[in-house]
Design an enzyme around this catalytic site. Structure first.
Site, PDB file in Angstrom:
ATOM      1  N   CYS A  32       0.829  -1.188   0.000  1.00  0.00           N
ATOM      2  CA  CYS A  32       0.000   0.000   0.000  1.00  0.00           C
ATOM      3  C   CYS A  32       0.875   1.254   0.000  1.00  0.00           C
ATOM      4  O   CYS A  32       2.018   1.239   0.465  1.00  0.00           O
ATOM      5  CB  CYS A  32      -0.904  -0.011   1.238  1.00  0.00           C
ATOM      6  SG  CYS A  32      -2.112   1.338   1.268  1.00  0.00           S
ATOM      7  N   ASP A  69       0.411   3.726   1.794  1.00  0.00           N
ATOM      8  CA  ASP A  69       0.426   4.212   3.175  1.00  0.00           C
ATOM      9  C   ASP A  69       1.856   4.448   3.660  1.00  0.00           C
ATOM     10  O   ASP A  69       2.740   3.611   3.494  1.00  0.00           O
ATOM     11  CB  ASP A  69      -0.271   3.167   4.053  1.00  0.00           C
ATOM     12  CG  ASP A  69      -0.593   3.654   5.451  1.00  0.00           C
ATOM     13  OD1 ASP A  69       0.354   4.045   6.159  1.00  0.00           O
ATOM     14  OD2 ASP A  69      -1.763   3.638   5.820  1.00  0.00           O
ATOM     15  N   ARG A 110       3.176   4.241   6.377  1.00  0.00           N
ATOM     16  CA  ARG A 110       3.646   3.438   7.497  1.00  0.00           C
ATOM     17  C   ARG A 110       4.078   2.022   7.106  1.00  0.00           C
ATOM     18  O   ARG A 110       4.552   1.261   7.949  1.00  0.00           O
ATOM     19  CB  ARG A 110       2.528   3.327   8.560  1.00  0.00           C
ATOM     20  CG  ARG A 110       2.047   4.679   9.045  1.00  0.00           C
ATOM     21  CD  ARG A 110       0.742   4.609   9.802  1.00  0.00           C
ATOM     22  NE  ARG A 110      -0.412   4.423   8.916  1.00  0.00           N
ATOM     23  CZ  ARG A 110      -1.673   4.499   9.322  1.00  0.00           C
ATOM     24  NH1 ARG A 110      -1.947   4.749  10.579  1.00  0.00           N
ATOM     25  NH2 ARG A 110      -2.668   4.313   8.459  1.00  0.00           N
ATOM     26  N   HIS A 170      -2.488  -4.461   4.999  1.00  0.00           N
ATOM     27  CA  HIS A 170      -2.099  -3.984   6.328  1.00  0.00           C
ATOM     28  C   HIS A 170      -3.295  -3.476   7.113  1.00  0.00           C
ATOM     29  O   HIS A 170      -4.365  -3.214   6.572  1.00  0.00           O
ATOM     30  CB  HIS A 170      -1.034  -2.889   6.200  1.00  0.00           C
ATOM     31  CG  HIS A 170      -1.567  -1.596   5.672  1.00  0.00           C
ATOM     32  ND1 HIS A 170      -1.934  -0.549   6.488  1.00  0.00           N
ATOM     33  CD2 HIS A 170      -1.812  -1.165   4.416  1.00  0.00           C
ATOM     34  CE1 HIS A 170      -2.370   0.466   5.745  1.00  0.00           C
ATOM     35  NE2 HIS A 170      -2.295   0.122   4.490  1.00  0.00           N
ATOM     36  N   CYS A 172      -6.120   0.305   7.050  1.00  0.00           N
ATOM     37  CA  CYS A 172      -5.909   0.775   5.681  1.00  0.00           C
ATOM     38  C   CYS A 172      -7.018   1.737   5.272  1.00  0.00           C
ATOM     39  O   CYS A 172      -8.195   1.389   5.258  1.00  0.00           O
ATOM     40  CB  CYS A 172      -5.870  -0.408   4.717  1.00  0.00           C
ATOM     41  SG  CYS A 172      -5.580   0.082   3.002  1.00  0.00           S
TER      42      CYS A 172
END
Lengths: 290, 259
Positions: B90, B92, B94, B150, B153
């Site tokens: 992703c 993202d 993190r 994850h 999300c």
């Protein structure tokens, strides 16, 4: 095909934290033979020497696989090693930061980078978890709004309108396979035979400019130029999206381009600035770090 | 506040956010502030974030600590790449695989998009994903494609929240997340009465399976899987609990039985 593929996803193991150690140990004993592809005797390629091997020495633990086929390798073991290393060296020492991040992310930066294994933006630019919302595709291409939906512009929309990132970086690099494919592709008019060609043709304008300006240079040198021209096009395509253009004009969002040369480990970067007197943009603050 | 432990404070905050969704922006701003404070080394003057300084510092550190200490590796990489893995992760901030799975340059060809989705094979729409898979499988000859989902999300949360009935409130986001609509349908059918957060957690994992199935719609992936030169794996990184799960899409030809 004479047979139907009956695929099913099976959960094999959880590489979870220490308190499940007993369970983990038990699964290890039965786990490794599950990496055969059904009954078909998969011919596994020998594991390549990766950086992991050099770092951990002769990693017997994860080189050992199922004894039946000596060419199998322990994917599970390798992933476990990798994740536990992250957990030990980063996650647990900074647990407070990760707990805070688990609630919400608020990255300052969005990066559009290439999928190339050598140019992870977090690795090369040093972004830590939580700092950079990252999009990676072949040849770090941003297509303009009029071309319709792509995986890239949906991520752009999320980052700009929902996460409200303040900086967008388009990061290109040298020795890009996608750009090389673009430069060597001959038939522009006809049917593109491969998906790669179809996608990299989004960089057609950069290719034409490169050929006009540097057809006397070697193919490699032309590719270097095209890689840089393509970053400029991707940056200009970013502002074809009104929700980006408006924010750049007000200064809410800043756009940067950067080019990582992996032969000599240098980074060239510049900023996109709005023209004061008209609706245009220009490149400014160019620097090279090497 | 003095007697309350850190864990209690986090739990209380989570509970508050579940109950009062509109506080999320306030929380995000506060989280940003706390994170910045925790990262500050010594200086008390709070400089506003300068991206150029940040990437310069990051790049110089990379060059000094990684590039220059491993000339053999980087010399080889300058000639070409031969990663064993293709990873879908992703976007993202993190969940970068270089951190979570400790990938070093040369290890993994990585595609990152919203909610790590793989759309079905289509020559026109979402050609970027097809190009990446084609490049990885046919040119780089990766041995594994790993799709990693994850926790928490945003893309999956969007998938679960948007009505997706054709009246789009976004330009592109809804069009993208509806790729994993089968995951949403499955989760709603199986756990209609569960809490929204639980449903999202299940959907995050189911969406990985939808993507794995979509991978098979690419002819060159199918061929690789059948020949045994390519394996498809799913993963799930839970940063709330600090855990990682791994699974595989398995195929096989059963033993032949004379009947």
């Amino acid at each position: 095909m004479a047979f139907t593929l009956g695929g099913r996803a099976r959960r094999l193991v959880s590489a979870t934290s220490v308190h499940q150690n007993g369970c983990l140990h038990k699964l290890q004993q039965t786990g490794s033979d599950r990496f055969q592809l059904g009954e078909a005797k998969a011919i596994r390629l020998l594991p390549r020497r990766t950086n992991m091997v050099q770092e951990l020495g002769i990693g017997e633990e994860f080189m050992e696989g199922n004894r039946e086929t000596d060419t199998s390798y322990d994917f599970l073991g390798e992933m476990r090693q990798r994740f536990m290393r992250f957990k030990r060296q980063k996650y647990l020492p900074e647990i407070e930061k990760f707990q805070a991040l688990a609630i919400a992310q608020s990255p300052n930066v969005m990066v559009i980078g290439c999928a190339d294994s050598r140019v992870c933006p977090s690795y090369v630019l040093g972004f830590q978890p939580g700092e950079a919302f990252t999009i990676r595709n072949v040849a770090n291409l941003v297509t303009p709004v009029q071309n319709g939906p792509t995986e890239t512009n949906s991520a752009l929309e999320f980052a700009v309108t929902t996460l409200q990132v303040e900086n967008i970086i388009v990061m290109g690099h040298s020795n890009c396979g996608g750009i090389a494919a673009l430069m060597s592709h001959q038939n522009h008019q006809g049917q593109h035979s491969s998906l790669v060609e179809r996608w990299v043709m989004n960089g057609k304008a950069a290719k034409l400019r490169t050929q006009l300006a540097s057809s006397h240079l070697s193919f490699d040198e032309q590719c270097r130029n095209c890689e840089k021209e393509s970053i400029k096009d991707s940056v200009m395509n970013l502002i074809s999206y009104s929700w980006i253009r408006d924010r750049v004009k007000t200064g809410e969002v800043k756009i940067h381009g950067c080019y990582y040369n992996l032969s000599d480990c240098s980074l060239e970067k510049w900023r996109l600035s709005s023209d004061k007197d008209n609706n245009g943009f220009h490149i400014s603050d160019r620097e090279i770090w090497s | 506040m003095g007697n309350e432990s850190y864990e209690d404070a986090i739990e209380a905050l989570k509970k508050l956010l579940i109950e009062k969704d509109e506080l999320k922006d306030v929380a995000a701003a506060k989280v940003k502030k706390i994170t910045a404070e925790l990262q500050t080394v010594s200086s008390s003057d709070s400089k506003s974030f300068d991206p150029v300084e940040r990437i310069k510092e990051g790049f110089v550190t990379f060059k000094k600590e990684k590039y220059e200490t491993n000339p053999a590796l980087y010399g080889e990489l300058a000639k070409g790449q031969s990663p064993k893995y293709m990873v879908f992760a992703c976007s993202d901030s993190r969940v970068c695989p270089s951190h979570v799975l400790n990938f070093h340059p040369g290890d993994a060809f990585v595609v990152r998009n919203i909610a790590n989705m793989v759309p079905p094979f289509d020559k026109v729409k979402y050609a970027g994903v097809g190009a990446a898979i084609e490049y990885a499988v046919l040119h780089l000859k990766v041995e594994n494609i790993v799709v990693i989902g994850h926790s928490a999300c945003g893309g999956i949360k969007g998938l679960m929240s948007f009505p997706l009935d054709g009246n789009n409130s976004t330009d592109f986001i809804e069009d993208w997340v509806k790729i994993c609509l089968p995951a949403k349908s499955k989760v709603l059918a199986e756990s209609e009465s569960s809490a929204f957060e639980d449903q999202c957690g299940r959907c995050e994992r189911e969406a990985v399976n939808v993507s794995l199935a979509n991978l098979l719609t690419y002819p060159f992936v199918r061929e690789g899987v059948v020949k045994g030169t390519l394996a498809l794996k799913g993963g799930y990184y839970d940063f709330v609990n600090g855990s990682f799960e791994l699974w595989e899409l398995q195929f096989g030809i059963s033993p032949v039985h004379s009947i």
